[in-house]
Motif scaffolding. Structure first.
Motif, PDB file in Angstrom:
ATOM      1  N   ALA A 138     -11.421  11.461   5.818  1.00 52.59           N
ATOM      2  CA  ALA A 138      -9.993  11.593   6.108  1.00 52.59           C
ATOM      3  C   ALA A 138      -9.602  10.862   7.386  1.00 52.59           C
ATOM      4  CB  ALA A 138      -9.615  13.074   6.216  1.00 52.59           C
ATOM      5  N   ASP A 167      -5.263   7.708  -0.070  1.00 51.69           N
ATOM      6  CA  ASP A 167      -5.339   9.025   0.586  1.00 51.69           C
ATOM      7  C   ASP A 167      -6.424   9.902  -0.033  1.00 51.69           C
ATOM      8  OD1 ASP A 167      -3.334   8.529   2.422  1.00 51.69           O
ATOM      9  OD2 ASP A 167      -1.739   9.323   1.156  1.00 51.69           O
ATOM     10  N   SER A 168      -6.641   9.740  -1.321  1.00 51.87           N
ATOM     11  CA  SER A 168      -7.639  10.566  -2.009  1.00 51.87           C
ATOM     12  C   SER A 168      -9.057  10.215  -1.578  1.00 51.87           C
ATOM     13  CB  SER A 168      -7.508  10.398  -3.525  1.00 51.87           C
ATOM     14  OG  SER A 168      -8.012   9.126  -3.941  1.00 51.87           O
ATOM     15  N   LYS A 189     -13.005  10.439  -6.677  1.00 47.58           N
ATOM     16  CA  LYS A 189     -11.624  10.586  -6.212  1.00 47.58           C
ATOM     17  C   LYS A 189     -10.626   9.874  -7.124  1.00 47.58           C
ATOM     18  CE  LYS A 189     -13.374  12.669  -2.681  1.00 47.58           C
ATOM     19  NZ  LYS A 189     -13.357  14.144  -2.621  1.00 47.58           N
ATOM     20  N   LYS A 217      -5.361   3.112   7.187  1.00 49.24           N
ATOM     21  CA  LYS A 217      -3.950   2.976   6.826  1.00 49.24           C
ATOM     22  C   LYS A 217      -3.146   2.331   7.953  1.00 49.24           C
ATOM     23  CE  LYS A 217      -1.852   5.761   4.049  1.00 49.24           C
ATOM     24  NZ  LYS A 217      -1.215   6.928   3.396  1.00 49.24           N
ATOM     25  N   SER A 226      -0.858   4.479  -2.594  1.00 50.20           N
ATOM     26  CA  SER A 226      -0.992   5.316  -1.410  1.00 50.20           C
ATOM     27  C   SER A 226      -1.783   6.581  -1.722  1.00 50.20           C
ATOM     28  CB  SER A 226       0.389   5.685  -0.864  1.00 50.20           C
ATOM     29  OG  SER A 226       0.282   6.471   0.293  1.00 50.20           O
ATOM     30  N   GLU A 227      -1.529   7.140  -2.892  1.00 48.65           N
ATOM     31  CA  GLU A 227      -2.232   8.356  -3.284  1.00 48.65           C
ATOM     32  C   GLU A 227      -3.714   8.075  -3.533  1.00 48.65           C
ATOM     33  OE1 GLU A 227      -1.859  11.976  -6.595  1.00 48.65           O
ATOM     34  OE2 GLU A 227      -0.274  10.452  -6.415  1.00 48.65           O
ATOM     35  N   ILE A 274      -9.797   7.106   6.747  1.00 42.03           N
ATOM     36  CA  ILE A 274      -8.634   6.692   5.956  1.00 42.03           C
ATOM     37  C   ILE A 274      -7.399   6.571   6.839  1.00 42.03           C
ATOM     38  CG2 ILE A 274      -7.048   7.426   4.120  1.00 42.03           C
ATOM     39  CD1 ILE A 274      -9.570   8.729   2.796  1.00 42.03           C
ATOM     40  N   ARG A 275      -7.231   7.494   7.772  1.00 42.61           N
ATOM     41  CA  ARG A 275      -6.077   7.437   8.678  1.00 42.61           C
ATOM     42  C   ARG A 275      -6.107   6.136   9.488  1.00 42.61           C
ATOM     43  NH1 ARG A 275      -4.757   8.099  13.773  1.00 42.61           N
ATOM     44  NH2 ARG A 275      -6.903   8.517  14.428  1.00 42.61           N
ATOM     45  N   TYR A 315       0.814  -1.220   0.000  1.00 41.96           N
ATOM     46  CA  TYR A 315       0.000   0.000   0.000  1.00 41.96           C
ATOM     47  C   TYR A 315       0.843   1.264   0.000  1.00 41.96           C
ATOM     48  CZ  TYR A 315       0.827   1.615   4.774  1.00 41.96           C
ATOM     49  OH  TYR A 315       1.405   2.137   5.900  1.00 41.96           O
ATOM     50  N   THR A 316       2.154   1.151   0.301  1.00 37.93           N
ATOM     51  CA  THR A 316       3.023   2.330   0.309  1.00 37.93           C
ATOM     52  C   THR A 316       3.513   2.702  -1.088  1.00 37.93           C
ATOM     53  OG1 THR A 316       5.093   1.088   0.680  1.00 37.93           O
ATOM     54  CG2 THR A 316       3.828   1.739   2.631  1.00 37.93           C
TER      55      THR A 316
END
Length: 329
Positions: free
Chosen positions: A271, A117-118, A141, A278, A113-114, A274-275, A107-108
């Motif tokens: 957001a 994050d989106s 997104k 992750k 990742s983008e 998502i945090r 996932y990195t």
């Protein structure tokens, strides 16, 4: 059997003794017994048989044989050994055929990742009223100028593999909620018709995941042909679990808003969800990367079924014609 909404993964809280499934609770064990024909004896005997079969199968190389990995195949097939064996072979074959999607599930990776994050794809920290994790999709997104079909598919694969590494999700299954209002004709170019068909049909047959509910919101009229084609490739069971909603208000009648992000009418912003998601991805990342050691040397053991349709079954003309018309709309 239903439960209150809760933050994942808190199912086992309040259990008085250590259940047979380890950290998961007694209530979950009862669901596994009722829905999947899973009990201590079946689990012990089927795991032993599956490990022995893997050890004797010359076509399997470096196959993972721990309980967690093998149980995903037994559970998705309700402890039918023959079907579990076939699903494992199909899963490894799927990974082999779509190596550009299914390998290096990290996932990195910059693009993945983008995408996460989106807010294109992530998993809510709240379970639904049936205790299931809810995967959130937001087509708005996905930047068609920055990402391609492989990026999209890899983001999905990482999400699903991470979820299926948790026993609660193996037993309870997963719910999906997607807003596709932003999908336009340009999205059609992400996949060829053949690849699109194989990803849907092979994905359902090969990936050991219990898709319990699929809620789609705001399908554009121009996407009717794609929707009809995709639906034609699904099993009857999956078709019956696919529900289309015209609005978020209609969605909330079937899915509690509390397990949705605030952008979908819930309480917690995407957001923050998502945090938290992750953090789960990070915890499972080392495990997912070990999957690349497995390989299927030959697909001769797979029982062949009917091929994806070579002609239209949607009633809207030939498949290429349908897609061409969509591109013109």
């Amino acid at each position: 059997m239903t439960t209150k909404l809760m933050m994942a993964p808190a199912w086992s809280a309040g259990c008085n003794s250590k259940p047979p499934l380890g950290r998961v609770g007694k209530e979950l064990y009862e669901i596994a017994d009722q829905e999947l024909r899973e009990n201590e004896t079946a689990r012990r005997e089927c795991l032993a048989h599956l490990r022995d079969w893997i050890g004797r199968n010359p076509d399997l190389q470096n196959c993972i044989t721990d309980d967690n990995f093998l149980l995903r195949f037994l559970r998705v097939k309700k402890f039918s050994l023959a079907m579990a064996e076939q699903t494992l072979l199909k899963y490894l074959n799927f990974r082999k055929k779509f190596k550009h999607i299914m390998f290096d599930l990290d996932y990195t990776d910059t693009k993945i990742s983008e995408l996460i994050d989106s807010g294109y794809i992530f998993v809510s920290p709240f379970r639904d009223c049936n205790g299931r994790r809810v995967v959130i999709y937001d087509s708005s997104k996905f930047d068609i100028q920055k990402f391609d079909g492989t990026d999209m598919s890899r983001a999905h694969a990482i999400t699903y593999e991470t979820l299926m590494d948790d026993e609660e999700n193996q037993i309870l299954g997963v719910s999906h909620v997607g807003d596709v209002s932003a999908v336009g004709p340009s999205f059609i170019g992400l996949f060829s018709i053949t690849e699109f068909a194989y990803l849907i049909r092979w994905g359902e047959q090969s990936f050991p995941m219990r898709h319990k509910d699929i809620h789609v919101v705001n399908i554009p009229t121009a996407l009717k042909y794609v929707y009809d084609f995709a639906r034609s490739l699904m099993s009857q069971k999956l078709k019956e679990r696919l529900v289309v909603h015209d609005s978020l208000k209609q969605l909330h009648q079937k899915v509690s808003a509390r397990c949705l992000p605030s952008e979908f009418g819930g309480d917690m912003p995407a957001a923050e969800m998502i945090r938290l998601w992750k953090a789960e991805l990070e915890a499972k990342r080392p495990r997912l990367l070990t999957f690349d050691q497995m390989s299927l040397l030959s697909d001769r053991g797979i029982v062949r079924r009917s091929k994806p349709p070579a002609e239209d079954v949607t009633g809207s003309g030939s498949l290429p014609g349908s897609f061409r018309r969509l591109e013109l709309d």
